[in-house]
Design a protein around this motif. Sequence first.
Motif, PDB file in Angstrom:
ATOM      1  N   VAL A   1      42.649  41.292  27.976  1.00  0.00           N
ATOM      2  CA  VAL A   1      42.026  42.146  26.955  1.00  0.00           C
ATOM      3  C   VAL A   1      42.795  42.048  25.644  1.00  0.00           C
ATOM      4  CG1 VAL A   1      41.573  44.557  26.335  1.00  0.00           C
ATOM      5  CG2 VAL A   1      40.956  43.721  28.595  1.00  0.00           C
ATOM      6  N   VAL A   2      44.106  42.089  25.720  1.00  0.00           N
ATOM      7  CA  VAL A   2      44.930  42.039  24.516  1.00  0.00           C
ATOM      8  C   VAL A   2      44.800  40.683  23.819  1.00  0.00           C
ATOM      9  CG1 VAL A   2      47.336  42.025  23.697  1.00  0.00           C
ATOM     10  CG2 VAL A   2      46.540  43.805  25.244  1.00  0.00           C
ATOM     11  N   SER A   3      44.754  39.613  24.609  1.00  0.00           N
ATOM     12  CA  SER A   3      44.670  38.277  24.007  1.00  0.00           C
ATOM     13  C   SER A   3      43.248  37.930  23.575  1.00  0.00           C
ATOM     14  CB  SER A   3      45.179  37.226  24.981  1.00  0.00           C
ATOM     15  OG  SER A   3      44.274  37.101  26.067  1.00  0.00           O
ATOM     16  N   MET A   4      42.333  38.832  23.804  1.00  0.00           N
ATOM     17  CA  MET A   4      40.923  38.653  23.420  1.00  0.00           C
ATOM     18  C   MET A   4      40.300  37.414  24.041  1.00  0.00           C
ATOM     19  SD  MET A   4      40.108  41.160  21.709  1.00  0.00           S
ATOM     20  CE  MET A   4      40.688  42.445  20.680  1.00  0.00           C
ATOM     21  N   SER A   5      40.730  37.070  25.219  1.00  0.00           N
ATOM     22  CA  SER A   5      40.127  35.936  25.918  1.00  0.00           C
ATOM     23  C   SER A   5      39.107  36.448  26.931  1.00  0.00           C
ATOM     24  CB  SER A   5      41.202  35.091  26.609  1.00  0.00           C
ATOM     25  OG  SER A   5      41.810  35.858  27.632  1.00  0.00           O
ATOM     26  N   ALA A   6      38.299  37.410  26.484  1.00  0.00           N
ATOM     27  CA  ALA A   6      37.288  37.993  27.370  1.00  0.00           C
ATOM     28  C   ALA A   6      36.129  37.011  27.509  1.00  0.00           C
ATOM     29  CB  ALA A   6      36.799  39.324  26.815  1.00  0.00           C
ATOM     30  N   ASN A   7      36.102  36.324  28.617  1.00  0.00           N
ATOM     31  CA  ASN A   7      35.026  35.389  28.907  1.00  0.00           C
ATOM     32  C   ASN A   7      34.603  35.583  30.356  1.00  0.00           C
ATOM     33  OD1 ASN A   7      37.202  34.302  30.200  1.00  0.00           O
ATOM     34  ND2 ASN A   7      37.388  32.528  28.867  1.00  0.00           N
ATOM     35  N   LYS A   8      34.098  34.539  30.977  1.00  0.00           N
ATOM     36  CA  LYS A   8      33.643  34.662  32.371  1.00  0.00           C
ATOM     37  C   LYS A   8      34.781  35.027  33.314  1.00  0.00           C
ATOM     38  CE  LYS A   8      29.982  31.344  31.664  1.00  0.00           C
ATOM     39  NZ  LYS A   8      29.538  29.989  31.899  1.00  0.00           N
ATOM     40  N   SER A   9      35.975  34.584  33.016  1.00  0.00           N
ATOM     41  CA  SER A   9      37.096  34.908  33.889  1.00  0.00           C
ATOM     42  C   SER A   9      37.447  36.392  33.826  1.00  0.00           C
ATOM     43  CB  SER A   9      38.315  34.060  33.536  1.00  0.00           C
ATOM     44  OG  SER A   9      38.803  34.416  32.256  1.00  0.00           O
TER      45      SER A   9
ATOM     46  N   VAL B   1      35.294  38.835  33.956  1.00  0.00           N
ATOM     47  CA  VAL B   1      34.467  39.496  34.974  1.00  0.00           C
ATOM     48  C   VAL B   1      35.122  39.358  36.341  1.00  0.00           C
ATOM     49  CG1 VAL B   1      32.211  39.481  36.113  1.00  0.00           C
ATOM     50  CG2 VAL B   1      32.357  39.138  33.645  1.00  0.00           C
ATOM     51  N   VAL B   2      35.611  38.177  36.637  1.00  0.00           N
ATOM     52  CA  VAL B   2      36.294  37.948  37.911  1.00  0.00           C
ATOM     53  C   VAL B   2      37.549  38.801  37.985  1.00  0.00           C
ATOM     54  CG1 VAL B   2      37.418  36.220  39.359  1.00  0.00           C
ATOM     55  CG2 VAL B   2      35.340  35.637  38.113  1.00  0.00           C
ATOM     56  N   ALA B   3      38.279  38.916  36.890  1.00  0.00           N
ATOM     57  CA  ALA B   3      39.494  39.726  36.870  1.00  0.00           C
ATOM     58  C   ALA B   3      39.182  41.201  37.082  1.00  0.00           C
ATOM     59  CB  ALA B   3      40.231  39.518  35.551  1.00  0.00           C
ATOM     60  N   ILE B   4      38.080  41.683  36.525  1.00  0.00           N
ATOM     61  CA  ILE B   4      37.677  43.086  36.729  1.00  0.00           C
ATOM     62  C   ILE B   4      37.345  43.323  38.202  1.00  0.00           C
ATOM     63  CG2 ILE B   4      35.914  44.811  36.199  1.00  0.00           C
ATOM     64  CD1 ILE B   4      37.860  44.439  33.926  1.00  0.00           C
ATOM     65  N   PHE B   5      36.607  42.394  38.809  1.00  0.00           N
ATOM     66  CA  PHE B   5      36.317  42.530  40.244  1.00  0.00           C
ATOM     67  C   PHE B   5      37.605  42.483  41.066  1.00  0.00           C
ATOM     68  CE2 PHE B   5      31.809  41.502  39.369  1.00  0.00           C
ATOM     69  CZ  PHE B   5      31.246  42.544  40.092  1.00  0.00           C
ATOM     70  N   ALA B   6      38.534  41.631  40.684  1.00  0.00           N
ATOM     71  CA  ALA B   6      39.821  41.570  41.385  1.00  0.00           C
ATOM     72  C   ALA B   6      40.557  42.901  41.242  1.00  0.00           C
ATOM     73  CB  ALA B   6      40.665  40.421  40.853  1.00  0.00           C
ATOM     74  N   LEU B   7      40.463  43.525  40.075  1.00  0.00           N
ATOM     75  CA  LEU B   7      41.083  44.831  39.866  1.00  0.00           C
ATOM     76  C   LEU B   7      40.454  45.884  40.777  1.00  0.00           C
ATOM     77  CD1 LEU B   7      43.105  46.522  38.211  1.00  0.00           C
ATOM     78  CD2 LEU B   7      41.253  46.931  36.582  1.00  0.00           C
ATOM     79  N   ILE B   8      39.134  45.880  40.862  1.00  0.00           N
ATOM     80  CA  ILE B   8      38.438  46.834  41.741  1.00  0.00           C
ATOM     81  C   ILE B   8      38.824  46.600  43.198  1.00  0.00           C
ATOM     82  CG2 ILE B   8      36.173  47.517  42.625  1.00  0.00           C
ATOM     83  CD1 ILE B   8      35.093  46.978  39.769  1.00  0.00           C
ATOM     84  N   PHE B   9      38.869  45.336  43.603  1.00  0.00           N
ATOM     85  CA  PHE B   9      39.235  45.032  44.987  1.00  0.00           C
ATOM     86  C   PHE B   9      40.687  45.394  45.280  1.00  0.00           C
ATOM     87  CE2 PHE B   9      35.696  41.673  45.238  1.00  0.00           C
ATOM     88  CZ  PHE B   9      34.807  42.620  45.693  1.00  0.00           C
ATOM     89  N   SER B  10      41.579  45.224  44.300  1.00  0.00           N
ATOM     90  CA  SER B  10      42.967  45.602  44.543  1.00  0.00           C
ATOM     91  C   SER B  10      43.120  47.117  44.622  1.00  0.00           C
ATOM     92  CB  SER B  10      43.886  45.003  43.474  1.00  0.00           C
ATOM     93  OG  SER B  10      43.574  45.538  42.205  1.00  0.00           O
ATOM     94  N   ILE B  11      42.314  47.859  43.866  1.00  0.00           N
ATOM     95  CA  ILE B  11      42.298  49.322  44.015  1.00  0.00           C
ATOM     96  C   ILE B  11      41.833  49.671  45.424  1.00  0.00           C
ATOM     97  CG2 ILE B  11      41.160  51.447  43.258  1.00  0.00           C
ATOM     98  CD1 ILE B  11      41.085  50.198  40.422  1.00  0.00           C
ATOM     99  N   ASN B  12      40.809  48.970  45.892  1.00  0.00           N
ATOM    100  CA  ASN B  12      40.346  49.186  47.264  1.00  0.00           C
ATOM    101  C   ASN B  12      41.425  48.847  48.284  1.00  0.00           C
ATOM    102  OD1 ASN B  12      37.815  50.137  46.679  1.00  0.00           O
ATOM    103  ND2 ASN B  12      36.913  48.103  46.635  1.00  0.00           N
ATOM    104  N   GLY B  13      42.189  47.810  48.008  1.00  0.00           N
ATOM    105  CA  GLY B  13      43.276  47.448  48.917  1.00  0.00           C
ATOM    106  C   GLY B  13      44.292  48.577  49.043  1.00  0.00           C
TER     107      GLY B  13
END
Length: 193
Positions: free
Chosen positions: A152-160, A162-174
């Motif tokens: 987010v800080v580096s402003m490289s918000a692209n397709k990756s 979305v995958v990182a957000i899902f990884a964040l949600i899954f790690s919260i679930n973990g």
Amino acid sequence: MGAQPATPNRQTRWEKRATLDETRTQVMCYKITHLEAFAVDEERAKAVRERLAGYRAIWPDITTEKGVAEAVKGGAAAAAYLAISYALSIALSVFMGMDVLRAGGDAAALISVNGVLAAAAFSIMWLIWKKHSIVAASLGLAWIAFEVAAKVVSMSANKSMVVAIFALIFSINGLRGTLAARRRVSGTTEPQV
């Protein structure tokens, strides 16, 4: 000659029959209405369960044993995402000569750092999956949160992203799953996270 008026007995019989038919119809309508109402409630409940089934893949119910297992698998999958991404950057650096991180500098240093990070992510994945480690789940969550924040800080918000957000949600679930698994083992009934 005009029409003869109907006899009172015939009208009375007809009215009795009509009243009886109306009563039967009302009783049948009452029964059908209540059965339909019950069926509608069951259909609504089934529809809600089906709708939640899609969300349960992202946010499992940790009150059940199956939900705890799914949450823990999600946390392990998030850590596996980290391990695979670092291993992929090593493979691209070695075999294709690409500087994936665009860091410049020494390729051997980048490969060794990515190797250490991949091994650490793999270790976290194994500890979450097999040992239900709360510490490993917390480290994985912090690591992925840092990765998402860096994107987010580096402003490289692209397709990756979305995958990182899902990884964040899954790690919260973990983390939720490992906490619930530990609560089940210890027998405490604290509120779910």
